[in-house]
Motif scaffolding. Sequence first.
Motif, short mmCIF file in Angstrom:
data_model
loop_
_atom_site.label_atom_id
_atom_site.label_comp_id
_atom_site.label_asym_id
_atom_site.label_seq_id
_atom_site.Cartn_x
_atom_site.Cartn_y
_atom_site.Cartn_z
N SER A 198 -0.32 -2.55 3.32
CA SER A 198 0.94 -3.19 4.09
C SER A 198 2.14 -2.11 4.68
O SER A 198 2.56 -2.29 5.65
CB SER A 198 1.68 -4.34 3.44
OG SER A 198 2.41 -3.76 2.31
N ASP A 199 2.19 -0.93 4.04
CA ASP A 199 2.95 0.21 4.57
C ASP A 199 2.30 0.60 5.66
O ASP A 199 3.02 0.90 6.78
CB ASP A 199 2.89 1.08 3.70
CG ASP A 199 3.70 1.27 2.28
OD1 ASP A 199 4.53 0.39 2.38
OD2 ASP A 199 3.42 2.18 1.41
N THR A 251 3.72 0.67 9.65
CA THR A 251 4.07 1.75 10.57
C THR A 251 3.27 1.53 11.63
O THR A 251 3.89 1.78 12.90
CB THR A 251 3.26 3.17 9.76
OG1 THR A 251 3.92 3.20 8.62
CG2 THR A 251 3.48 4.35 10.79
N CYS A 252 2.02 0.99 11.87
CA CYS A 252 1.67 0.70 13.12
C CYS A 252 2.24 -0.36 14.03
O CYS A 252 2.44 -0.09 15.21
CB CYS A 252 0.12 0.00 12.83
SG CYS A 252 -1.01 0.91 12.19
N ASN A 253 2.86 -1.23 13.38
CA ASN A 253 3.87 -2.10 14.21
C ASN A 253 4.90 -1.43 14.41
O ASN A 253 5.45 -1.77 15.83
CB ASN A 253 4.24 -3.57 13.23
CG ASN A 253 2.89 -4.25 13.18
OD1 ASN A 253 2.03 -4.62 14.10
ND2 ASN A 253 2.81 -5.06 11.98
N GLN A 268 -7.83 7.87 7.52
CA GLN A 268 -7.40 6.61 7.08
C GLN A 268 -6.19 5.83 7.42
O GLN A 268 -5.89 4.91 7.00
CB GLN A 268 -7.87 6.41 5.59
CG GLN A 268 -9.18 6.59 5.18
CD GLN A 268 -9.42 7.03 3.91
OE1 GLN A 268 -8.85 6.42 3.08
NE2 GLN A 268 -10.12 8.13 3.43
N GLY A 269 -5.06 6.90 7.88
CA GLY A 269 -3.72 6.44 8.42
C GLY A 269 -3.86 6.01 9.73
O GLY A 269 -4.55 4.87 9.88
N VAL A 270 -3.23 6.89 10.83
CA VAL A 270 -3.04 6.37 11.99
C VAL A 270 -3.76 7.29 12.95
O VAL A 270 -3.40 8.46 12.94
CB VAL A 270 -1.68 6.07 12.27
CG1 VAL A 270 -1.41 6.14 13.88
CG2 VAL A 270 -0.88 5.07 11.53
N GLN A 271 -4.79 6.78 13.64
CA GLN A 271 -5.67 7.59 14.27
C GLN A 271 -4.82 7.71 15.84
O GLN A 271 -4.79 6.72 16.34
CB GLN A 271 -7.27 7.14 14.66
CG GLN A 271 -7.83 7.64 15.58
CD GLN A 271 -8.39 8.63 15.00
OE1 GLN A 271 -9.08 8.86 13.87
NE2 GLN A 271 -8.38 10.02 15.74
#
Length: 490
Positions: free
Chosen positions: A30-31, A35-37, A115-118
Amino acid sequence: MALTTLLLCAFSLALLSYGQPEALENHNSSDLLSTCNKIAAAISGSSKVFFPPASEYLFDIEHFSSSSTEASACSVEPGSAEDVGEILRILGSSRTPFAVKGGGHSMNPGFSSTQGVQITMSRFNKTKVNSASGTVDVGAGLTWDQVFATLESTGVNVVGGRIPGIGVAGLTLGGGYSFLSSQYGLTLDNVAGYELVLPNGTVTTVTSEDDDLWFGLRGGLNNFGIVTKFIFKSYSQGNVWGGIRFYSDNQLDAIKEALFKYQQKNDTRAKVDVSLSYSSGQLLCAVLFFYDAPTPSGVYDDFLDIPAIKGNVSTTSFFDFFQSLGPQGTSDNHRVFEDTASVIQYSPAVFDAFVDQINIWGRRLQALDENVALALVLEPFDKDIFSHGTASAYPPDRSHAIFPSSLTFEWSNASLDDTMAFALRNISNSIRAAALADGQDVSHAALYPNYALFGTPLEDMYGGNVERLRKIKAAIDPEDVMGLAGGWKF
Ligand SMILES: *[C@@H]1O[C@H](CO)[C@@H](O)[C@H](O)[C@H]1NC(C)=O
Ligand SMILES: *[C@@H]1O[C@H](CO)[C@@H](O)[C@H](O)[C@H]1NC(C)=O
Ligand SMILES: *[C@@H]1O[C@H](CO)[C@@H](O)[C@H](O)[C@H]1NC(C)=O
Ligand SMILES: *[C@@H]1O[C@H](CO)[C@@H](O)[C@H](O)[C@H]1NC(C)=O
Ligand SMILES: *[C@@H]1O[C@H](CO)[C@@H](O)[C@H](O)[C@H]1NC(C)=O
Ligand SMILES: *[C@@H]1O[C@H](CO)[C@@H](O)[C@H](O)[C@H]1NC(C)=O
Ligand SMILES: *[C@@H]1O[C@H](CO)[C@@H](O)[C@H](O)[C@H]1NC(C)=O
């Protein structure tokens, strides 16, 4: 590629963590989603965030080797340098692990995957010739075949990659050994400027006026921010001669002699790569020939006298020659690791060591996975290759030439990853030992960062430059934002 297969294979990779910068335990899904949003809300209409299982998301996380593909929480395709700045500010303040993908050809898991933000640079896709300044602007999301396709009709060329599918960004930021390098130097020696987004999100331009960043960006990969555009020096380009010929293993002694004589000729328009490959119990030799003119000098006569099994060489445009070397596609369950050894000369003794190593390890590894394929590529260049540029992060010593080799294994069973990494290091060490025994002083010969296997000590690639690079990194990135991305880290 089947989408589900890619996802499954990416998720199973989540268990591995070769190049992971920061523990993901601190970031529950959910964190990451928030961040993506946050990124999606901050960027302009030229950029976009994607989530699984969108086809854009699958494209964004996909790498040449499935062992380098990871399932990120989301992907983002920035469309402007300012948006890259916004994204970096959000990732930095939330301490979110991320990765930056240019062409996606890194064989080291976690170097351009996460596995975080690509972040995928594909929207930086413009190639523009500036006739007045004799330069070409190239977007950081392009692959070299795309660049050469655009340049084909212009009569100019840049000092780019040697294999279709390889990205401009990684090749240039880590060094860049080109078909044209014996004439003009490494790719990084042919950069006239960078558009760089600093770790704090500020967009800037870096040229030779900028002492430290200019030094660091030339070989230092993703430590100093995200490059969005490269400005390359250009050269006029006419038709070239080249192609690939394949030889059976009973011609190896003749190839060894021809390669040795070739290196004494110092013909900077010429380039050969000698590839030894092993699969299904068969050792095969392929020689890639390139000559920067419609007809070669006599530099290749010794090679061309050796009977080939198949293959062809001809006079074509640079782009047609380049395309004939590919395509280097992706496939399901296709794991690849790469390592390297550096030599001063591809002497007969060193050549023998390559042949011994591929035979020893080919047999051993085939017993574990019958689909394993090994390729060891000997890559000689001109003895003055490092004389075409000034001090840079890589190579740490320009006073004498060293030549890289590319050692790659391809296999399918993920439980063999550690075995493959062990074998690659063993081959690299064995080649080094053979070069030393041959009287070549390779004790401090730097390893090429773009080929080196994960875990290689920084000093082995950057030598005496490591301390300066650490200082530059600390000054430009006090919050260690780029430390949230994988790769070689100062
Ligand atoms: C995720 O972590 C945050 C703290 O970083 C916490 O507030 C939140 O409750 C966690 N969510 C879940 C679903 O565990
Ligand atoms: C470049 O990227 C933009 C934005 O994604 C896209 O609309 C355009 O078609 C791309 N151009 C080429 C030549 O691929
Ligand atoms: C060699 O032959 C192949 C197949 O016939 C062709 O696709 C390729 O373009 C040729 N290469 C050159 C350099 O002529
Ligand atoms: C090539 O360079 C080497 C080293 O400088 C030199 O010994 C050799 O004579 C040169 N060969 C030719 C053909 O000029
Ligand atoms: C993969 O390798 C492991 C360990 O060597 C072996 O136990 C397993 O059977 C192999 N799997 C396949 C599908 O070959
Ligand atoms: C390579 O591995 C073998 C064992 O398989 C070992 O005996 C040898 O010392 C290793 N060589 C090097 C140079 O690491
Ligand atoms: C961003 O970093 C650069 C280089 O360290 C610095 O000059 C600039 O002032 C910083 N910008 C902000 C907004 O902090």
